[in-house]
Design an enzyme around this catalytic site. Sequence first.
Site, PDB file in Angstrom:
ATOM      1  N   ARG A  93       0.845  -1.197   0.000  1.00 54.69           N
ATOM      2  CA  ARG A  93       0.000   0.000   0.000  1.00 54.69           C
ATOM      3  C   ARG A  93       0.872   1.235   0.000  1.00 54.69           C
ATOM      4  O   ARG A  93       1.988   1.205   0.533  1.00 54.69           O
ATOM      5  CB  ARG A  93      -0.895   0.042   1.240  1.00 54.69           C
ATOM      6  CG  ARG A  93      -1.811  -1.137   1.364  1.00 54.69           C
ATOM      7  CD  ARG A  93      -2.968  -1.029   0.398  1.00 54.69           C
ATOM      8  NE  ARG A  93      -3.822  -2.211   0.488  1.00 54.69           N
ATOM      9  CZ  ARG A  93      -4.789  -2.489  -0.366  1.00 54.69           C
ATOM     10  NH1 ARG A  93      -5.039  -1.676  -1.381  1.00 54.69           N
ATOM     11  NH2 ARG A  93      -5.510  -3.570  -0.227  1.00 54.69           N
ATOM     12  N   ILE A  94       0.342   2.298  -0.567  1.00 56.18           N
ATOM     13  CA  ILE A  94       1.072   3.563  -0.566  1.00 56.18           C
ATOM     14  C   ILE A  94       0.615   4.376   0.635  1.00 56.18           C
ATOM     15  O   ILE A  94      -0.590   4.594   0.821  1.00 56.18           O
ATOM     16  CB  ILE A  94       0.808   4.322  -1.881  1.00 56.18           C
ATOM     17  CG1 ILE A  94       1.382   3.515  -3.044  1.00 56.18           C
ATOM     18  CG2 ILE A  94       1.396   5.720  -1.832  1.00 56.18           C
ATOM     19  CD1 ILE A  94       0.847   3.932  -4.395  1.00 56.18           C
ATOM     20  N   LEU A  95       1.577   4.811   1.436  1.00 56.70           N
ATOM     21  CA  LEU A  95       1.247   5.645   2.588  1.00 56.70           C
ATOM     22  C   LEU A  95       1.125   7.099   2.144  1.00 56.70           C
ATOM     23  O   LEU A  95       1.853   7.559   1.260  1.00 56.70           O
ATOM     24  CB  LEU A  95       2.338   5.527   3.659  1.00 56.70           C
ATOM     25  CG  LEU A  95       2.446   4.164   4.357  1.00 56.70           C
ATOM     26  CD1 LEU A  95       3.671   4.140   5.264  1.00 56.70           C
ATOM     27  CD2 LEU A  95       1.177   3.845   5.154  1.00 56.70           C
ATOM     28  N   ASN A 109      11.973   1.577   2.657  1.00 63.04           N
ATOM     29  CA  ASN A 109      11.245   0.614   1.821  1.00 63.04           C
ATOM     30  C   ASN A 109      12.239  -0.256   1.057  1.00 63.04           C
ATOM     31  O   ASN A 109      13.334   0.197   0.704  1.00 63.04           O
ATOM     32  CB  ASN A 109      10.367   1.372   0.816  1.00 63.04           C
ATOM     33  CG  ASN A 109       9.535   0.445  -0.051  1.00 63.04           C
ATOM     34  OD1 ASN A 109       8.971  -0.545   0.427  1.00 63.04           O
ATOM     35  ND2 ASN A 109       9.462   0.746  -1.340  1.00 63.04           N
ATOM     36  N   HIS A 111      12.519  -2.586  -2.496  1.00 63.85           N
ATOM     37  CA  HIS A 111      11.816  -2.683  -3.784  1.00 63.85           C
ATOM     38  C   HIS A 111      12.596  -3.599  -4.731  1.00 63.85           C
ATOM     39  O   HIS A 111      13.820  -3.490  -4.837  1.00 63.85           O
ATOM     40  CB  HIS A 111      11.670  -1.285  -4.393  1.00 63.85           C
ATOM     41  CG  HIS A 111      10.873  -1.291  -5.661  1.00 63.85           C
ATOM     42  ND1 HIS A 111       9.501  -1.388  -5.666  1.00 63.85           N
ATOM     43  CD2 HIS A 111      11.254  -1.243  -6.956  1.00 63.85           C
ATOM     44  CE1 HIS A 111       9.071  -1.395  -6.918  1.00 63.85           C
ATOM     45  NE2 HIS A 111      10.112  -1.309  -7.718  1.00 63.85           N
ATOM     46  N   ASP A 143       9.634   8.967   0.462  1.00 60.87           N
ATOM     47  CA  ASP A 143       9.182  10.358   0.457  1.00 60.87           C
ATOM     48  C   ASP A 143       7.763  10.412  -0.102  1.00 60.87           C
ATOM     49  O   ASP A 143       7.085   9.384  -0.180  1.00 60.87           O
ATOM     50  CB  ASP A 143      10.174  11.276  -0.285  1.00 60.87           C
ATOM     51  CG  ASP A 143      10.256  10.971  -1.771  1.00 60.87           C
ATOM     52  OD1 ASP A 143       9.469  10.140  -2.273  1.00 60.87           O
ATOM     53  OD2 ASP A 143      11.113  11.586  -2.450  1.00 60.87           O
ATOM     54  N   ASP A 147       8.019   5.039  -4.558  1.00 60.42           N
ATOM     55  CA  ASP A 147       9.303   4.391  -4.870  1.00 60.42           C
ATOM     56  C   ASP A 147      10.334   5.399  -5.367  1.00 60.42           C
ATOM     57  O   ASP A 147      11.037   5.164  -6.355  1.00 60.42           O
ATOM     58  CB  ASP A 147       9.100   3.262  -5.904  1.00 60.42           C
ATOM     59  CG  ASP A 147       8.238   2.133  -5.348  1.00 60.42           C
ATOM     60  OD1 ASP A 147       8.239   1.925  -4.126  1.00 60.42           O
ATOM     61  OD2 ASP A 147       7.549   1.467  -6.149  1.00 60.42           O
TER      62      ASP A 147
HETATM   63  C1  GAR Z   1       9.695  -8.071  -1.870  1.00 62.57           C
HETATM   64  O1  GAR Z   1      10.416  -8.579  -2.964  1.00 62.57           O
HETATM   65  C2  GAR Z   1       9.624  -6.567  -1.955  1.00 62.57           C
HETATM   66  O2  GAR Z   1      10.734  -5.995  -2.585  1.00 62.57           O
HETATM   67  C3  GAR Z   1       8.381  -6.379  -2.774  1.00 62.57           C
HETATM   68  O3  GAR Z   1       7.495  -7.355  -2.316  1.00 62.57           O
HETATM   69  C4  GAR Z   1       8.229  -8.497  -1.931  1.00 62.57           C
HETATM   70  C5  GAR Z   1       7.705  -8.964  -0.603  1.00 62.57           C
HETATM   71  O4  GAR Z   1       8.273 -10.177  -0.241  1.00 62.57           O
HETATM   72  N1  GAR Z   1       7.867  -5.051  -2.626  1.00 62.57           N
HETATM   73  C6  GAR Z   1       7.312  -4.378  -3.606  1.00 62.57           C
HETATM   74  O5  GAR Z   1       7.123  -4.829  -4.720  1.00 62.57           O
HETATM   75  C7  GAR Z   1       6.886  -2.965  -3.236  1.00 62.57           C
HETATM   76  N2  GAR Z   1       6.599  -2.202  -4.387  1.00 62.57           N
HETATM   77  P1  GAR Z   1       8.211 -10.675   1.261  1.00 62.57           P
HETATM   78  O6  GAR Z   1       6.775 -10.448   1.775  1.00 62.57           O
HETATM   79  O7  GAR Z   1       8.514 -12.136   1.182  1.00 62.57           O
HETATM   80  O8  GAR Z   1       9.212  -9.903   2.054  1.00 62.57           O
END
Ligand code: GAR
Length: 202
Positions: A93-95, A109, A111, A143, A147
Site C-alpha cells: 500500500r502507498i502511505l 522501503n 523494492h 518520500d 518508490d
Molecule cells: C519483496 O520482494 C519486496 O521488494 C516487494 O514485495 C516483496 C515482498 O516479499 N515489494 C514491492 O514490490 C513494493 N513495491 P516478502 O513479503 O517475502 O518480504
Amino acid sequence: MARLPVAVLVSGSGTNLQALIDAAARPTFGAELVVVVSDRPGVAALDRARNAGIPVEVVAWEEHPDRAAFTVAVCDAAARHGAEALVLAGFMRILGPEAIARYPNRIVNVHPSLLPAFPGARAVAQSLAYGVKVSGATVHFVDEEVDHGPIISQEPVPVLPDDDEATLHRRIQAVEHRLLPEAVDALAAGRLTIQGRSVRWS
Ligand code: GAR
C-alpha cells in the site's frame, strides 16, 4: 546502547520480515522490532511475527474511507508500540504524506528493481516483459512520491535466459534479505546521512 524501536509493515509472505527477525536476534543489531503491521489478515508474515513473539496489528485497507485515514491508522498502530521508524517490507500500500510528516527520514522501503526503473507493484514482471538483462534490489527512504526517495543501497541481479517471475524474484529477494537488515541497522546506528538525493554511509 538502546535499540531503535521499529515497526515493520507487511502485506504477504514476509521473507524480508524474517530476515529482519533473524538479524534482530543478534545482540549487536541496532533495531528492535516492536510491532508488525499488516494491511490484511491471514498473511504468512503475521505468523512469522507471532512465532518470533512480536506483537501484530492488522489495519485493513478496506475498513478506512481514504488513504489519509488508512495512513493515520497505520501510524497510530506503530506508535502504540513505541515505534520511532517504519520499515516497509513487502508492504503493498502507498502511505500518504501524513506518514512522512510523522516519521521524517524514518521510513525505509525495499523494492525489487534498480530504481528508478520499474517503480510500483509489478516491478519483477515488468522488468521481464521489458527484457532487461540486469535487475536488482533497492532499499530507499520513503518520500511523498511512490518508490522515489533517496537510495540507501542497491545491488544488481542478472536476469537469466530461462527466468520467470518467480525465479527472478527469488534471487532478488535473496539480495533484499541482506540489504534491508544492513540498512535498518545503519539507520538505527545513525550512520545514514541524507544530502539531497544522496545517502552517505559512515
Ligand atoms: C519483496 O520482494 C519486496 O521488494 C516487494 O514485495 C516483496 C515482498 O516479499 N515489494 C514491492 O514490490 C513494493 N513495491 P516478502 O513479503 O517475502 O518480504
